[in-house]
Design a protein around this motif. Structure first.
Motif, PDB file in Angstrom:
ATOM      1  N   THR A  16       0.704  -1.307  -0.009  1.00  8.09           N
ATOM      2  CA  THR A  16      -0.128  -0.026   0.287  1.00  8.09           C
ATOM      3  C   THR A  16       0.831   1.284   0.018  1.00  8.09           C
ATOM      4  N   ASN A  17       2.167   1.209   0.364  1.00  7.04           N
ATOM      5  CA  ASN A  17       3.013   2.290   0.467  1.00  7.04           C
ATOM      6  C   ASN A  17       3.678   2.458  -0.860  1.00  7.04           C
ATOM      7  N   ALA A  18       3.368   1.753  -1.913  1.00  6.71           N
ATOM      8  CA  ALA A  18       4.168   2.049  -3.163  1.00  6.71           C
ATOM      9  C   ALA A  18       3.545   3.436  -4.066  1.00  6.71           C
ATOM     10  N   LYS A  19       4.700   4.210  -4.202  1.00  2.44           N
ATOM     11  CA  LYS A  19       4.263   5.637  -4.593  1.00  2.44           C
ATOM     12  C   LYS A  19       4.939   5.774  -5.980  1.00  2.44           C
ATOM     13  N   PRO A  20       4.324   6.808  -6.968  1.00  2.00           N
ATOM     14  CA  PRO A  20       5.005   6.980  -8.025  1.00  2.00           C
ATOM     15  C   PRO A  20       6.490   7.354  -8.303  1.00  2.00           C
ATOM     16  N   THR A  21       6.875   8.033  -7.164  1.00  8.41           N
ATOM     17  CA  THR A  21       8.230   8.444  -6.979  1.00  8.41           C
ATOM     18  C   THR A  21       9.207   7.136  -6.771  1.00  8.41           C
ATOM     19  N   HIS A  22       8.562   6.021  -6.704  1.00  8.54           N
ATOM     20  CA  HIS A  22       9.346   4.615  -6.594  1.00  8.54           C
ATOM     21  C   HIS A  22       9.722   4.353  -7.872  1.00  8.54           C
ATOM     22  N   VAL A  23       9.482   4.803  -9.003  1.00  9.94           N
ATOM     23  CA  VAL A  23       9.862   4.186 -10.337  1.00  9.94           C
ATOM     24  C   VAL A  23      11.389   4.829 -10.287  1.00  9.94           C
ATOM     25  N   LEU A  24      11.812   5.470  -9.595  1.00 17.36           N
ATOM     26  CA  LEU A  24      13.504   5.933  -9.628  1.00 17.36           C
ATOM     27  C   LEU A  24      13.838   5.326  -8.152  1.00 17.36           C
ATOM     28  N   PHE A  25      14.846   4.984  -8.236  1.00 16.10           N
ATOM     29  CA  PHE A  25      15.631   4.594  -6.861  1.00 16.10           C
ATOM     30  C   PHE A  25      16.347   5.786  -6.147  1.00 16.10           C
ATOM     31  N   PRO A  26      16.748   5.746  -4.858  1.00 14.61           N
ATOM     32  CA  PRO A  26      17.134   6.849  -4.282  1.00 14.61           C
ATOM     33  C   PRO A  26      18.833   7.119  -4.759  1.00 14.61           C
ATOM     34  N   ILE A  27      19.301   8.118  -4.884  1.00 14.47           N
ATOM     35  CA  ILE A  27      20.608   8.511  -5.048  1.00 14.47           C
ATOM     36  C   ILE A  27      21.250   7.846  -3.668  1.00 14.47           C
ATOM     37  N   PRO A  28      22.212   6.942  -3.697  1.00 14.70           N
ATOM     38  CA  PRO A  28      22.798   6.089  -2.488  1.00 14.70           C
ATOM     39  C   PRO A  28      23.249   7.527  -1.494  1.00 14.70           C
ATOM     40  N   GLN A  29      23.025   7.230  -0.224  1.00 16.16           N
ATOM     41  CA  GLN A  29      23.493   8.256   0.689  1.00 16.16           C
ATOM     42  C   GLN A  29      25.029   8.502   0.663  1.00 16.16           C
ATOM     43  N   ALA A  30      25.806   7.432   0.620  1.00 21.44           N
ATOM     44  CA  ALA A  30      27.211   7.724   0.438  1.00 21.44           C
ATOM     45  C   ALA A  30      27.787   8.431  -0.747  1.00 21.44           C
ATOM     46  N   ALA A  31      26.954   8.563  -1.822  1.00 22.99           N
ATOM     47  CA  ALA A  31      27.203   9.327  -3.065  1.00 22.99           C
ATOM     48  C   ALA A  31      26.787  10.886  -2.599  1.00 22.99           C
ATOM     49  N   LEU A  32      25.584  11.084  -1.907  1.00 22.40           N
ATOM     50  CA  LEU A  32      25.270  12.166  -1.637  1.00 22.40           C
ATOM     51  C   LEU A  32      26.202  12.930  -0.842  1.00 22.40           C
ATOM     52  N   ASP A  33      26.886  12.198   0.107  1.00 19.76           N
ATOM     53  CA  ASP A  33      27.962  12.849   1.101  1.00 19.76           C
ATOM     54  C   ASP A  33      29.106  12.900   0.373  1.00 19.76           C
ATOM     55  N   ALA A  34      29.442  12.514  -0.716  1.00 19.37           N
ATOM     56  CA  ALA A  34      30.592  12.584  -1.214  1.00 19.37           C
ATOM     57  C   ALA A  34      30.742  13.669  -2.464  1.00 19.37           C
ATOM     58  N   ASN A  35      29.450  14.063  -2.739  1.00 24.19           N
ATOM     59  CA  ASN A  35      29.317  15.236  -3.722  1.00 24.19           C
ATOM     60  C   ASN A  35      28.261  16.155  -3.358  1.00 24.19           C
ATOM     61  N   GLU A  36      28.694  17.239  -2.708  1.00 27.62           N
ATOM     62  CA  GLU A  36      27.957  18.290  -2.312  1.00 27.62           C
ATOM     63  C   GLU A  36      26.731  18.830  -3.191  1.00 27.62           C
ATOM     64  N   MET A  37      27.069  18.560  -4.529  1.00 26.40           N
ATOM     65  CA  MET A  37      26.210  19.176  -5.776  1.00 26.40           C
ATOM     66  C   MET A  37      25.182  18.187  -6.099  1.00 26.40           C
ATOM     67  N   LEU A  38      25.184  17.144  -5.568  1.00 23.68           N
ATOM     68  CA  LEU A  38      24.183  16.224  -5.743  1.00 23.68           C
ATOM     69  C   LEU A  38      22.649  16.312  -5.133  1.00 23.68           C
ATOM     70  N   VAL A  39      21.702  16.061  -5.683  1.00 18.92           N
ATOM     71  CA  VAL A  39      20.398  16.279  -5.235  1.00 18.92           C
ATOM     72  C   VAL A  39      19.622  15.055  -5.266  1.00 18.92           C
ATOM     73  N   GLN A  40      19.077  14.833  -4.158  1.00 16.88           N
ATOM     74  CA  GLN A  40      18.213  13.425  -4.048  1.00 16.88           C
ATOM     75  C   GLN A  40      16.981  13.549  -4.912  1.00 16.88           C
ATOM     76  N   ASN A  41      16.706  12.259  -5.378  1.00 20.46           N
ATOM     77  CA  ASN A  41      15.304  12.085  -6.296  1.00 20.46           C
ATOM     78  C   ASN A  41      14.092  12.451  -5.112  1.00 20.46           C
ATOM     79  N   ASP A  42      13.085  12.924  -5.968  1.00 23.19           N
ATOM     80  CA  ASP A  42      11.757  13.111  -5.061  1.00 23.19           C
ATOM     81  C   ASP A  42      11.509  12.026  -4.368  1.00 23.19           C
TER      82      ASP A  42
END
Length: 487
Positions: A459-485
């Protein structure tokens, strides 16, 4: 080149240290192609770096295991219980994955970017290498293909990602627009077609060919819903005359039949490491033998606690007499000699990657298909349906695949709308490509990924699940990366 300079500075530092410790021992001048400043000017150096790009860019060994499972466990075909990997499986089955999933970072983010890094090193050094012009052209085309392949996968999983095209790029890069990402992948694949070898002329089996580039481009166009381009590129692959459907579906994936005319883009596996380890999870608990086929478990194989199970709804969806069901087992004999039924408990098993007689430990030698000729036929059929609605060409293409499965041909009159034929194609693709990691992209493209999960009780499946999240470690390593909705 920056890469050569860095290696040169490291050598100088090493030499200085040794000279201080033992004066005079380096009085003789070094003449060797293995010297760092010489290595990437040699064929050996360029080829080994390109080989490293292939190793990272292709789905092989445990990376194939991780990616295939991530792609399948969130769909309506397969689920998993048991073993350590059940921690990841539960996240995928329940649509509760997040940016901390280890497989997504290690096998779906870092590995493609390592392939991109290695491909960039080849491209930055190959022009000045001491090798023939024709080989330079081929190596450069292969490097661009691997780079485009890696971005193709990254885009399908995460959407637009930073485009690293040189070792001189800034450390922090922002995500490009969707249009910029698509344009880069398309232009790279189009550019290399003329420089890649024809099928059968590549230096070694599994390396990039112009057929593989066309096939990948077909799938890229299809998954981005560029229907006319998908139909046209699929026709180009068909017109090459190099590919055909392997006559026996049940034998297509066996080790003894690899290097066949259906595998257009193939990821070679070897029966030690890296190898195909799907069967370790497909074997049911205590599997000893399968009387219908004569398959007997070998001591050299492994049967994991992890159990890869098919949903009954998928198993029961096959048309009666479909030969593709021959690679799904519904019962077996265990070590105590008892016959165990797998029916009616979401527990039938895919034995598509039939166990390798020479398999050792966790690894079997069954090659992984990246793109098969059957996919090209069904891709063109789908694209033409989206463009024109039900049409005879699409029906004929589907029937080519169905004929091998020993099924009656479809009739154009069976389908009254684009939506009707689209639904049949979604089903046909499930029957044809189960266990190959195609279902998630098919469901997303045809708009059933989220609704199908909700129908299964997620029941918690949402339209935003069509993309996976940018891995947190990648976000931590690149200050210009923005997470997926949605994450």
């Amino acid at each position: 080149m920056k890469t050569i300079k860095i290696l040169k500075y490291k050598l100088i530092a090493l030499c200085l240290g040794l000279m201080c410790a033992c004066s005079g021992m380096l009085d003789e001048e070094l003449f060797s192609q293995m010297a760092p400043e010489n290595y990437l000017t040699t064929q050996e150096g360029i080829k080994s770096t390109l080989d490293a790009a292939y190793a990272e860019g292709y789905l092989n060994g445990y990376s194939h295991h991780s990616v295939r499972n991530i792609e399948e466990w969130c769909t309506d075909i397969e689920w998993e219980t048991g073993g350590g990997e059940n921690r990841t499986a539960v996240l995928m089955i329940d649509f509760t994955w997040d940016a901390s999933v280890g497989w997504m970072y290690g096998d779906m983010w870092l590995k493609p970017y390592r392939a991109i890094r290695n491909a960039n090193v080849v491209l930055e050094n190959v022009k000045s290498a001491n090798i023939g012009d024709e080989l330079k052209q081929t190596y450069a085309a292969e490097a661009r293909f691997i780079r485009a392949l890696s971005y193709y996968y990254l885009h399908s999983w995460f959407g637009p990602v930073p485009l690293r095209q040189s070792s001189e790029d800034e450390i922090y890069l922002a995500r490009p627009s969707e249009e910029e990402m698509r344009q880069f992948i398309e232009s790279e694949l189009l550019a290399v077609i003329s420089d890649l070898p024809a099928p059968g002329e590549e230096q070694a089996y599994g390396r990039a060919t112009n057929g593989g580039a066309r096939a990948l481009l077909t799938k890229f166009y299809l998954n981005t819903k560029q229907w006319q381009k998908a139909a046209d590129m699929a026709q180009e692959v068909m017109d090459m005359g190099d590919y055909s459907l392997y006559p026996d579906y049940a034998m297509l994936f066996r080790v003894e039949n690899e290097q066949n005319s259906e595998f257009i883009l193939a990821y070679p596996q070897i029966p030690n490491s890296p190898g195909n380890n799907y069967m370790n999870g497909a074997f049911p608990e205590g599997f000893a033998n399968h009387p219908e086929t004569g398959l007997t478990f070998q001591n050299s194989w492994r049967n994991w606690a992890a159990q890869y199970r098919l949903y009954d709804s998928f198993y029961n969806s096959f048309e009666e007499g479909d030969a593709r069901m021959g690679l799904i087992i519904e019962s077996y004999v265990n070590g105590q000699g008892n016959t165990v039924s797998l029916l009616n408990n979401d527990n039938t098993r895919s034995f598509k990657y039939w166990p390798d007689p020479n398999g050792l430990g966790n690894e079997h030698g069954n090659d992984v298909p990246g793109v098969r000729y059957a996919d090209i036929l069904l891709s063109r059929a789908e694209a033409l349906n989206e463009l024109n609605g039900p049409n005879q060409i699409s029906i004929d293409l589907i029937n080519m695949v169905r004929d091998r499965a020993d099924l009656d041909p479809l009739e154009l009159s069976d389908f009254m709308s684009t939506a009707q034929l689209r639904q049949h194609l979604l089903n046909e693709r499930a029957w044809e490509f189960y266990s190959e990691g195609k279902r998630r992209e098919d469901q997303i493209r045809m708009g059933t990924f989220v609704s199908s999960a909700i129908d299964r009780g997620v029941t918690n499946a949402k339209p935003t699940h069509v993309l996976f999240p940018i891995p947190q470690a990648a976000l931590d390593a690149n200050e210009m990366l923005v997470q997926n909705d949605g994450y």
